[in-house]
Design a protein around this motif. Structure first.
Motif, PDB file in Angstrom:
ATOM      1  N   LYS A   6      36.625  48.958  39.948  1.00 45.14           N
ATOM      2  CA  LYS A   6      36.669  47.501  39.973  1.00 45.14           C
ATOM      3  C   LYS A   6      37.862  47.076  40.815  1.00 45.14           C
ATOM      4  O   LYS A   6      38.939  47.666  40.731  1.00 45.14           O
ATOM      5  N   TYR A  50      34.959  36.513  51.869  1.00 48.62           N
ATOM      6  CA  TYR A  50      35.243  37.499  50.823  1.00 48.62           C
ATOM      7  C   TYR A  50      36.172  38.529  51.457  1.00 48.62           C
ATOM      8  O   TYR A  50      35.822  39.136  52.474  1.00 48.62           O
ATOM      9  N   GLU A  73      37.939  37.241  42.371  1.00 46.73           N
ATOM     10  CA  GLU A  73      36.798  37.607  41.543  1.00 46.73           C
ATOM     11  C   GLU A  73      36.623  39.112  41.575  1.00 46.73           C
ATOM     12  O   GLU A  73      36.955  39.782  42.548  1.00 46.73           O
ATOM     13  N   VAL A  75      34.843  42.656  41.755  1.00 48.41           N
ATOM     14  CA  VAL A  75      33.730  43.334  42.418  1.00 48.41           C
ATOM     15  C   VAL A  75      33.860  44.828  42.164  1.00 48.41           C
ATOM     16  O   VAL A  75      34.880  45.304  41.672  1.00 48.41           O
ATOM     17  N   LYS A 119      28.811  42.940  44.094  1.00 52.32           N
ATOM     18  CA  LYS A 119      29.012  41.974  43.022  1.00 52.32           C
ATOM     19  C   LYS A 119      27.724  41.983  42.239  1.00 52.32           C
ATOM     20  O   LYS A 119      26.669  41.588  42.733  1.00 52.32           O
ATOM     21  N   ASN A 123      29.134  43.801  36.255  1.00 55.13           N
ATOM     22  CA  ASN A 123      29.876  44.836  36.990  1.00 55.13           C
ATOM     23  C   ASN A 123      30.104  46.092  36.154  1.00 55.13           C
ATOM     24  O   ASN A 123      30.120  47.197  36.699  1.00 55.13           O
TER      25      ASN A 123
END
Length: 131
Positions: A6, A50, A73, A75, A119, A123
């Protein structure tokens, strides 16, 4: 394939106009922040970037000085060998585990390792599927 992990990516929203890629990358270059992966697109007057970088806090601070919206965020990132079928093996594992993806993007090297960013709706489920 290395162990999937992650990562917190930056999501930068700017005005959608010519030159925004140069403007965003100039801010990071000035701060000596390396971009490990990038995906960018325009959507209804906004440009969305991103970004995976080494130092999110430093990048967020620098990008925010331009008045852009900068969020983080979660991913999932996987490093793959750059050879035919590598991504397909990962995709098959995700399909078998019924993982639904919101999006994916990657950075490829001519020789060596590719970085694929996912994403998923879940996850944690994606991570488990790729172990």
């Amino acid at each position: 394939m290395t162990k999937p992990r992650k990562v917190m990516q930056l999501v930068v929203t700017t005005e959608d106009k010519p030159g925004m890629l140069e403007e965003v990358t100039a801010v990071l270059a000035k701060e000596n922040i390396n971009i490990e992966a990038i995906n960018a697109y325009g959507d209804e007057g906004e440009a969305i970037f991103y970004l995976i970088v080494k130092d999110n806090q430093k990048a967020k601070k620098a990008l925010a000085t331009k008045g852009w919206d900068v969020k983080e965020e979660e991913v999932v990132v996987v490093d793959l060998e750059n050879q035919p079928g590598s991504l397909n093996k990962i995709a098959a594992k995700l399909k078998k585990a019924n993982v639904n993806l919101r999006y994916c993007y990657g950075s490829a090297a001519a020789a060596g390792t590719d970085q694929i960013v996912f994403k998923a709706i879940d996850n944690a489920q994606a991570l488990n599927a790729l172990k």
